[in-house]
Design a protein around this motif. Structure first.
Motif, PDB file in Angstrom:
ATOM      1  N   LEU A  12      36.839  43.427  39.520  1.00  0.00           N
ATOM      2  CA  LEU A  12      37.173  42.733  38.271  1.00  0.00           C
ATOM      3  C   LEU A  12      36.899  43.622  37.052  1.00  0.00           C
ATOM      4  O   LEU A  12      37.688  43.656  36.109  1.00  0.00           O
ATOM      5  CB  LEU A  12      36.376  41.425  38.160  1.00  0.00           C
ATOM      6  N   THR A  13      35.775  44.320  37.060  1.00  0.00           N
ATOM      7  CA  THR A  13      35.423  45.164  35.909  1.00  0.00           C
ATOM      8  C   THR A  13      36.446  46.273  35.735  1.00  0.00           C
ATOM      9  O   THR A  13      36.945  46.519  34.633  1.00  0.00           O
ATOM     10  CB  THR A  13      34.034  45.823  36.111  1.00  0.00           C
ATOM     11  N   TYR A  14      36.764  46.939  36.843  1.00  0.00           N
ATOM     12  CA  TYR A  14      37.681  48.073  36.777  1.00  0.00           C
ATOM     13  C   TYR A  14      39.114  47.589  36.560  1.00  0.00           C
ATOM     14  O   TYR A  14      39.838  48.105  35.726  1.00  0.00           O
ATOM     15  CB  TYR A  14      37.584  48.885  38.069  1.00  0.00           C
ATOM     16  N   GLY A  15      39.477  46.541  37.296  1.00  0.00           N
ATOM     17  CA  GLY A  15      40.849  46.042  37.225  1.00  0.00           C
ATOM     18  C   GLY A  15      41.159  45.387  35.892  1.00  0.00           C
ATOM     19  O   GLY A  15      42.251  45.538  35.363  1.00  0.00           O
ATOM     20  N   ALA A  16      40.190  44.643  35.353  1.00  0.00           N
ATOM     21  CA  ALA A  16      40.455  43.905  34.124  1.00  0.00           C
ATOM     22  C   ALA A  16      39.877  44.603  32.903  1.00  0.00           C
ATOM     23  O   ALA A  16      40.077  44.155  31.775  1.00  0.00           O
ATOM     24  CB  ALA A  16      39.883  42.494  34.240  1.00  0.00           C
ATOM     25  N   GLN A  17      39.169  45.701  33.127  1.00  0.00           N
ATOM     26  CA  GLN A  17      38.535  46.471  32.036  1.00  0.00           C
ATOM     27  C   GLN A  17      37.691  45.552  31.165  1.00  0.00           C
ATOM     28  O   GLN A  17      37.819  45.528  29.942  1.00  0.00           O
ATOM     29  CB  GLN A  17      39.619  47.175  31.194  1.00  0.00           C
ATOM     30  N   GLN A  42      40.111  52.815  47.703  1.00  0.00           N
ATOM     31  CA  GLN A  42      40.883  53.573  46.725  1.00  0.00           C
ATOM     32  C   GLN A  42      40.278  53.417  45.328  1.00  0.00           C
ATOM     33  O   GLN A  42      40.097  54.394  44.604  1.00  0.00           O
ATOM     34  CB  GLN A  42      42.303  53.013  46.714  1.00  0.00           C
ATOM     35  N   LEU A  43      39.965  52.169  44.999  1.00  0.00           N
ATOM     36  CA  LEU A  43      39.369  51.888  43.696  1.00  0.00           C
ATOM     37  C   LEU A  43      38.004  52.562  43.579  1.00  0.00           C
ATOM     38  O   LEU A  43      37.660  53.142  42.547  1.00  0.00           O
ATOM     39  CB  LEU A  43      39.251  50.360  43.549  1.00  0.00           C
ATOM     40  N   ALA A  44      37.227  52.521  44.678  1.00  0.00           N
ATOM     41  CA  ALA A  44      35.907  53.149  44.665  1.00  0.00           C
ATOM     42  C   ALA A  44      36.041  54.658  44.428  1.00  0.00           C
ATOM     43  O   ALA A  44      35.243  55.256  43.704  1.00  0.00           O
ATOM     44  CB  ALA A  44      35.181  52.871  45.981  1.00  0.00           C
ATOM     45  N   SER A  45      37.064  55.264  45.022  1.00  0.00           N
ATOM     46  CA  SER A  45      37.276  56.704  44.814  1.00  0.00           C
ATOM     47  C   SER A  45      37.644  57.004  43.369  1.00  0.00           C
ATOM     48  O   SER A  45      37.221  58.012  42.798  1.00  0.00           O
ATOM     49  CB  SER A  45      38.387  57.225  45.734  1.00  0.00           C
ATOM     50  N   GLU A  46      38.443  56.116  42.773  1.00  0.00           N
ATOM     51  CA  GLU A  46      38.794  56.301  41.356  1.00  0.00           C
ATOM     52  C   GLU A  46      37.550  56.227  40.479  1.00  0.00           C
ATOM     53  O   GLU A  46      37.395  56.994  39.529  1.00  0.00           O
ATOM     54  CB  GLU A  46      39.797  55.233  40.902  1.00  0.00           C
TER      55      GLU A  46
END
Ligand code: PEP
Ligand code: CO
Length: 453
Positions: free
Chosen positions: A102-107, A208-212
């Motif tokens: 949520l934090t990364y996806g929704a900034q 994938q998100l964790a790698s980003e």
């Protein structure tokens, strides 16, 4: 500010709720034994501190202002039998995973509140349960009686309140260690993914998100940001909550803060009032009106604007943002008709509340003898919640979930496509069906998209 809340029956004190009608209280067989337990509890140390509850209240004010999103989740009911480090760690893992999605996806900063370290008491729609023609008192959570279907097991036992206290304190102790001691370190974002999730589409999307995130952290370091010594990258704030159902227990845990003179219920940072006990004139509302913790109220499809306004008048007379969260749990059938008028009425009354959605409790069905929920119904109620708030110009501020870190089969559907016949494979809940790890992640990815758009 005055900390005495007055109403028709006189000033608030920790025990003044006793003059009001309190539904859903167990019939303790021995009043003396109950009194002894409650007196013992009232001498025990607080489980949480007033300052922490104030901190959560301030953070919920950010949610009310649209500057953060609330993620509240955990078991329907914690149990004495599932008391162990792995269980607590896995629940924390899935909440941390959802929060990072949520934090990364929704900034957007995500406020993490567990249904944990105190969620041991359950309200019941029926006082008794009948199996094969035998009728016994309902199971009311491990805080009250035992789930085993025998007459003895179902007798309320007040010494269970002491176990609840001890397990809550030990659970929070471990959560504090996990969230401050390196486990929640953003540099370990990969390690929160569980082995059994890795090969699933959600698990891979998460990887994938964790790698980003890993690359973003390396980028910050390359830019000269001192990631290593900045606690914001290595620790998380994690808060506790439960339904404030057993008012004797909550009273015993209520203490006056030495700094401010205000009363706090130190059994958890946040307390909520359930759908069955939210009478504005009832004992639960009265009790919580006098403590300064942030308070939630569940609102189901029969909740009226007048009730919501009366609840806010009792629970948040100063109309302070962060004090009151309305958790709507309409069910997919009712949400489109019931939510808009409620949201509009509360908005037009000028009430400062956080709006959160519980897409679980209005969507319980029985399939093949199991209490279950369809993932698609859960997701649809969340979609409608976002749509309604968008339309009414209000803020969809939070998500309230029943979930577990385990690979259970309690809710139907999701990418794993759990079917009727799969329910029996791993159905382990002590009360309501929970989303499993993969379903929780799947929901988080969808909600992140809803927030972003
Ligand atoms: C719960 O949150 O476990 C619960 C019983 O919810 P509700 O009061 O909304 O039915
Ligand atoms: Co439940």
């Amino acid at each position: 500010m005055c900390h005495m809340t007055t109403n028709s029956l006189g000033p608030w004190t920790p025990d003044s709720w006793q003059a009001y009608t309190a539904p859903q209280q167990p019939e303790w067989p021995d009043d003396g034994a109950l009194k002894e337990v409650l007196s013992t509890l009232s001498g025990y140390p607080p489980i949480v501190f007033a300052g922490e509850a104030r901190d959560l209240r301030a953070k919920l004010a950010d949610v009310a202002a649209g500057k953060a999103f609330l993620l509240q989740g955990g078991d329907c009911a914690e149990t004495f039998s599932a008391f162990g480090a792995n269980n607590i760690r896995d629940k924390l893992k899935v909440i941390l995973q959802m929060a990072v999605v949520l934090t990364y996806g929704a900034q957007m900063p995500v406020l993490k509140v567990g249904r944990i370290a105190g969620q041991f008491a359950k309200p019941r729609s029926a006082n008794t349960e009948t199996v094969d023609g035998v009728e016994l008192p309902s199971f009311r959570g491990d805080a009250v009686n035992d789930i085993t279907f025998t007459a003895d097991a179902r007798v309320p036992d007040p010494t269970r309140l002491l176990r609840m206290y001890n397990q809550s304190a030990a659970t929070l102790n471990l959560l504090r260690a996990f969230t401050r001691g390196g486990f929640a370190d953003l540099e370990r974002v990969h390690a929160w993914n569980q082995q059994f999730v890795l090969d699933s589409p959600q698990g891979q999307r998460y990887e994938q998100l964790a790698s980003e995130i890993e690359r973003a952290l390396k980028f910050l370091v390359a830019c000269g940001v001192d990631v290593a010594s900045d606690p914001r990258f290595h620790e998380v704030d994690f808060f506790t909550s439960h339904e404030a159902l057993l008012l004797g227990y909550e009273q015993a845990m209520t203490r006056q803060d030495s700094l401010t003179g205000e009363w706090y219920d130190t059994s958890a940072h946040m307390l909520w009032i359930g759908e069955r006990t939210r009478d504005p004139d009832g004992a639960h509302t009265h009790f919580l009106s006098g403590v300064h913790n942030p308070i939630g109220v569940k609102l189901g499809p029969t909740a009226t604007v007048d009730e919501a306004v009366a609840l806010a008048a009792r629970l948040n007379p100063e109309n302070e943002p962060g004090r009151l969260t309305f958790i709507t749990r309409m069910g997919v059938e009712a949400v489109e008709s019931a939510l808009p008028p409620l949201v509009r009425g509360v908005r037009d009354a000028g009430l400062n509340v956080v709006w959160s959605v519980d897409p679980m409790h209005g969507n319980t069905i029985t399939v093949a003898g199991y209490k279950t929920r369809r993932f698609e119904d859960v997701l649809q109620e969340v979609r409608v919640f976002f749509g309604v708030h968008h339309q009414e110009g209000t803020l969809p501020g939070g998500l309230h979930m029943e979930l577990t870190g385990e690979n259970v089969t309690e809710c139907l559907g999701g990418a794993q496509d759990i079917a009727d016949l799969d329910l029996q494979t791993r159905y382990e809940t002590a009360c309501d069906p929970r989303l499993n790890n993969q379903q929780s992640l799947e929901l988080a990815f969808s909600v992140a998209e809803m927030i972003r758009s």
